[in-house]
Design a protein around this motif. Structure first.
Motif, mmCIF file in Angstrom:
data_model
loop_
_atom_site.group_PDB
_atom_site.id
_atom_site.type_symbol
_atom_site.label_atom_id
_atom_site.label_comp_id
_atom_site.label_asym_id
_atom_site.label_seq_id
_atom_site.Cartn_x
_atom_site.Cartn_y
_atom_site.Cartn_z
ATOM 1 N N UNK A 1 -21.765 45.631 -77.210
ATOM 2 C CA UNK A 1 -21.619 46.406 -78.478
ATOM 3 C C UNK A 1 -20.613 45.743 -79.155
ATOM 4 N N UNK A 2 -20.529 46.251 -80.373
ATOM 5 C CA UNK A 2 -19.659 45.739 -81.461
ATOM 6 C C UNK A 2 -18.261 46.132 -81.049
ATOM 7 N N UNK A 3 -18.175 47.477 -80.350
ATOM 8 C CA UNK A 3 -16.604 47.821 -80.029
ATOM 9 C C UNK A 3 -16.428 46.974 -78.811
ATOM 10 N N UNK A 4 -17.090 46.557 -77.888
ATOM 11 C CA UNK A 4 -16.710 45.801 -76.947
ATOM 12 C C UNK A 4 -16.174 44.479 -77.414
ATOM 13 N N UNK A 5 -17.023 43.845 -78.420
ATOM 14 C CA UNK A 5 -16.500 42.462 -78.617
ATOM 15 C C UNK A 5 -15.365 42.592 -79.804
ATOM 16 N N UNK A 6 -15.222 43.705 -80.373
ATOM 17 C CA UNK A 6 -14.000 43.539 -81.431
ATOM 18 C C UNK A 6 -12.657 43.896 -80.539
ATOM 19 N N UNK A 7 -12.915 44.702 -79.475
ATOM 20 C CA UNK A 7 -11.735 45.213 -78.762
ATOM 21 C C UNK A 7 -11.273 44.434 -77.559
ATOM 22 N N UNK B 1 -11.263 40.132 -76.031
ATOM 23 C CA UNK B 1 -11.340 38.608 -76.419
ATOM 24 C C UNK B 1 -13.139 38.314 -76.352
ATOM 25 N N UNK B 2 -13.595 38.360 -77.589
ATOM 26 C CA UNK B 2 -14.995 38.145 -77.610
ATOM 27 C C UNK B 2 -15.628 36.948 -76.916
ATOM 28 N N UNK B 3 -14.929 36.009 -77.069
ATOM 29 C CA UNK B 3 -15.487 34.559 -76.292
ATOM 30 C C UNK B 3 -15.288 34.827 -74.989
ATOM 31 N N UNK B 4 -14.347 35.361 -74.529
ATOM 32 C CA UNK B 4 -14.393 35.602 -73.058
ATOM 33 C C UNK B 4 -15.252 36.556 -72.447
ATOM 34 N N UNK B 5 -15.500 37.700 -73.108
ATOM 35 C CA UNK B 5 -16.734 38.595 -72.730
ATOM 36 C C UNK B 5 -17.878 37.919 -72.781
ATOM 37 N N UNK B 6 -18.313 37.140 -73.880
ATOM 38 C CA UNK B 6 -19.683 36.420 -73.890
ATOM 39 C C UNK B 6 -19.851 35.507 -72.534
ATOM 40 N N UNK B 7 -18.746 34.857 -72.281
ATOM 41 C CA UNK B 7 -18.615 33.909 -71.313
ATOM 42 C C UNK B 7 -18.920 34.482 -70.048
ATOM 43 N N UNK B 8 -18.449 35.652 -69.740
ATOM 44 C CA UNK B 8 -18.400 36.396 -68.496
ATOM 45 C C UNK B 8 -20.045 37.064 -68.409
ATOM 46 N N UNK C 1 -29.685 39.169 -84.048
ATOM 47 C CA UNK C 1 -30.449 40.006 -84.996
ATOM 48 C C UNK C 1 -30.924 41.605 -84.321
ATOM 49 N N UNK C 2 -31.242 41.292 -83.132
ATOM 50 C CA UNK C 2 -31.805 42.520 -82.328
ATOM 51 C C UNK C 2 -30.897 43.794 -82.466
ATOM 52 N N UNK C 3 -29.394 43.527 -82.545
ATOM 53 C CA UNK C 3 -28.603 44.707 -82.629
ATOM 54 C C UNK C 3 -27.829 44.760 -83.637
ATOM 55 N N UNK C 4 -28.429 43.820 -84.898
ATOM 56 C CA UNK C 4 -27.610 43.576 -85.973
ATOM 57 C C UNK C 4 -27.266 44.945 -86.866
ATOM 58 N N UNK C 5 -28.125 46.102 -86.711
ATOM 59 C CA UNK C 5 -27.533 47.397 -87.432
ATOM 60 C C UNK C 5 -26.575 48.047 -86.708
ATOM 61 N N UNK C 6 -26.223 47.666 -85.640
ATOM 62 C CA UNK C 6 -25.137 48.268 -84.939
ATOM 63 C C UNK C 6 -23.842 47.101 -84.739
ATOM 64 N N UNK C 7 -24.194 46.035 -85.146
ATOM 65 C CA UNK C 7 -23.124 44.987 -84.916
ATOM 66 C C UNK C 7 -22.988 44.485 -83.502
ATOM 67 N N UNK D 1 -24.391 42.277 -80.004
ATOM 68 C CA UNK D 1 -25.040 40.750 -79.728
ATOM 69 C C UNK D 1 -25.776 40.924 -78.372
ATOM 70 N N UNK D 2 -26.958 40.279 -78.418
ATOM 71 C CA UNK D 2 -27.713 40.271 -77.114
ATOM 72 C C UNK D 2 -27.617 38.826 -76.736
#
Length: 234
Positions: A48-54, A56-63, A204-210, A212-213
């Motif tokens: 979710x956008x909140x997870x990524x914003x709050x 370290x987005x790169x660390x979460x994505x790698x996890x 794009x799949x979750x673009x309307x809520x910000x 990332x998939x």
């Protein structure tokens, strides 16, 4: 790319003794093939956008990437051992036609003699077990049981010692079906992959809520070149 067809000798030529001056007879081997075809598995996770914003987005994505790849690794392991060949799955060792099978008198509690009988079943088919690729694979429970299984009456020796049974290494996997033991020459086990592991980012799949998939995909198949080089027992 494409299906893979590997030739193998399914039945040996035969020879015979002849007397002086008599021609030997012709004898052709029986040839068939092992065919491997692309089987695809995959999974995805939404962030979710909140997870990524709050965080370290790169660390979460790698996890999340690592989690997806581990999930696919578990699926590969399970299919290589016990895949049914149905519903898009590869066929695993336990369900491969022609693999030797013996039966334990008590499920989950084989005797030492019953473990050795698995070796004998392979030898009876003239399949050698002298390769460095010969392994036992069993469940965590049966591995533990083998450490307490005496090979003789006085309990001075145990079936599983320092990770070996009868001099052959024991591998442990929760992907092996409960109460099963597999013995075999894994140089005869084939893993075919198409394109390796792929992790795709879909913004794009979750673009309307910000959000990332992340999508992970892989294509693989398994085959046993000589089934008689394996024995599955339970």
């Amino acid at each position: 790319s494409g299906n893979i067809t590997i030739p193998r000798v399914a039945g040996l030529s035969t020879s015979a003794w002849v007397t002086e001056g008599v021609a030997v007879g012709a004898s052709d081997p029986t040839i068939d093939t092992v065919t491997l075809s692309e089987k695809t598995n995959g999974c995805y996770t939404d962030m979710t956008r909140t997870l990524l914003n709050n965080t370290d987005g790169l660390s979460v994505e790698q996890m999340v990437r690592n989690n997806l790849l581990r999930a696919m690794g578990v699926t590969w392991d399970q299919a290589s051992v016990s895949g049914t060949g149905a519903g898009g799955q590869p066929t695993g060792i336990e369900n491969t036609a022609g693999v030797n099978a013996t039966a334990f008198g008590v499920a989950g509690a084989p005797t030492y003699a019953e473990l050795i009988a698995m070796e004998s079943a392979i030898f009876a088919d003239n399949a050698p077990l002298d390769s460095n690729s010969v392994r036992w694979i069993t469940t965590p429970a049966l591995n533990g049981y083998a450490k307490t299984l005496a090979t003789n009456g006085n309990g001075s020796a145990f079936a599983q010692q320092s990770g070996f049974i009868d001099g052959r290494q024991v591998l442990v996997s929760s992907q092996v079906t409960a109460n099963n033991v597999i013995l075999g020459d894994f140089s005869e086990f084939i893993v075919a992959t198409w394109g390796g592991l792929e992790v795709q980012t879909d913004p794009y799949a979750l673009a309307t809520s910000g959000g990332l998939r992340l999508i992970a995909l892989s294509s693989v198949d398994f085959g046993v070149k000589h089934p008689v080089s394996f024995c599955v027992s339970a």
